[in-house]
Design an enzyme around this catalytic site. Structure first.
Site, PDB file in Angstrom:
ATOM      1  N   SER A 144       0.836  -1.200   0.000  1.00 33.27           N
ATOM      2  CA  SER A 144       0.000   0.000   0.000  1.00 33.27           C
ATOM      3  C   SER A 144       0.875   1.257   0.000  1.00 33.27           C
ATOM      4  O   SER A 144       1.618   1.471  -0.943  1.00 33.27           O
ATOM      5  CB  SER A 144      -0.958  -0.025   1.191  1.00 33.27           C
ATOM      6  N   LYS A 197     -22.983  16.499   8.104  1.00 31.84           N
ATOM      7  CA  LYS A 197     -21.924  16.856   9.043  1.00 31.84           C
ATOM      8  C   LYS A 197     -21.593  15.709  10.011  1.00 31.84           C
ATOM      9  O   LYS A 197     -20.450  15.542  10.420  1.00 31.84           O
ATOM     10  CB  LYS A 197     -22.340  18.101   9.833  1.00 31.84           C
TER      11      LYS A 197
END
Length: 341
Positions: A144, A197
């Site tokens: 990765s 949010k």
């Protein structure tokens, strides 16, 4: 008071003073940088036994050196084995040092945060503007973000037992505990403005819109990763996409897919760099490795947090790893991270 008793008391007093001083400076250290910054830890020469080595010619570069820079652990801002600031500063310092003629990067990492991995990739590319080579050696795991950084290498070497690749992105963790809370009679509410949010918080289910928002950011990071691999490894983008499904590759598989250049040992890579790339057999190698000094305060608070997490997990009836992940600062951060980490 006998002489023996007096000596015993003196030893006890000295011992107590030493313990007190250690505790004081350990606690004081929470407001100080406990990083070992000047971490050159080992100097040696490489390829002195080469047929092309000439002692007289080697005098011309006796003060020059290859920097063996170790990148280990999960890539983040800072942890026990990795420090972003130290790593960037070290690369920058080596770039400015005209006695440094090359970088030999040893990577043993499962990956980590997208932001930090890209910063190091860019820092290494900036270093290469000097015209100096960057050779990368992949240790047990270079996956990765570890592979992402590897792509800055002029050449990439791997051990025959290395696991590498894992080209993909994890976009945070979402825990929906609303069902568990209802069952246990727990009420949790976050006051917020903006319908998205509070997305991915544990007290609110993830909506299809929110899932699409996170997926779009994840896809952007993925496209950036694939594009970097394709560009640096000379692989066609569409072909690279097929290779970039998040899987780990063995060193042999990675070589077949041109994700690395060679399977060999660390010592042989250094020999190739010194003898064939630099044409300077017998050149000095200086080691740079991050080391973090853990204070007594950090040790005690770390253990206390582990106990608190285990207790909370037991009360809620969920795995301790879930509680830990919920309290982690980077749980919504896009990650180039190998599975299992």
């Amino acid at each position: 008071m006998t002489k023996t008793t007096r000596s015993g008391l003196i030893v006890l007093i000295i011992f107590l003073i030493a313990v007190g001083a250690y505790t004081f400076y350990s606690i004081k250290g929470i407001n100080q940088d406990t990083t070992s910054i000047g971490s050159s830890s080992g100097t040696y020469r490489v390829a002195e036994d080469s047929d092309s080595y000439n002692a007289a010619e080697a005098k011309a570069y006796k003060k020059e050196f290859i920097a063996a820079l170790y990148i280990e652990g999960v890539i983040s801002e800072t942890n026990q084995s990795y420090n972003q600031k130290w790593l960037k500063n070290t690369i920058s310092s080596l770039k400015k040092n005209d006695k440094n003629v090359a970088l030999a990067i040893f990577i043993n990492s499962p990956g980590g945060a997208v932001y930090q991995a890209d910063e190091i990739y860019l820092a290494l590319n900036d270093y290469k503007t000097t015209g100096r080579p960057v050779y990368v050696y992949q240790g047990p795991l270079a996956a990765s973000g570890g592979y992402y950084i590897s792509c800055a290498g002029t050449r990439i070497y791997a051990n025959r037992n290395t696991l590498t690749g894992c080209i993909g992105v994890i976009m945070g963790n979402s825990f929906d505990l609303t069902g568990l809370f209802d069952k246990m009679g727990i009420k949790s509410e976050t006051i917020h403005s903006g319908k998205n949010k509070n997305m991915m918080n544990y007290n609110e289910p993830l909506t299809d819109e929110q899932r699409a928002i996170m997926q779009s950011m994840c896809d952007e990071c993925y496209d950036q990763f694939v594009s970097i691999v394709a560009k640096n490894r000379g692989i066609q983008y569409n072909t690279c996409c097929k290779l970039s499904d998040g899987r780990l590759y063995s060193a042999k598989q990675a070589l077949e897919h041109r994700l690395i250049d060679a399977i060999d040992s660390w010592d042989n890579m250094l020999r190739d760099l010194a003898e064939n790339e630099l044409k300077k057999p017998g050149i000095k190698v200086e080691t740079f490795k991050y080391q973090k000094k853990q204070s007594l305060y950090e040790m005690l608070t770390g253990k206390a947090l582990e106990l608190q997490t285990a207790k909370a997990a037991a009360q809620l009836g969920v795995p301790a790893d879930v509680i830990k992940a919920m309290n982690t600062e980077d749980r919504f951060t896009p990650m180039y991270l190998a599975p299992g980490y």
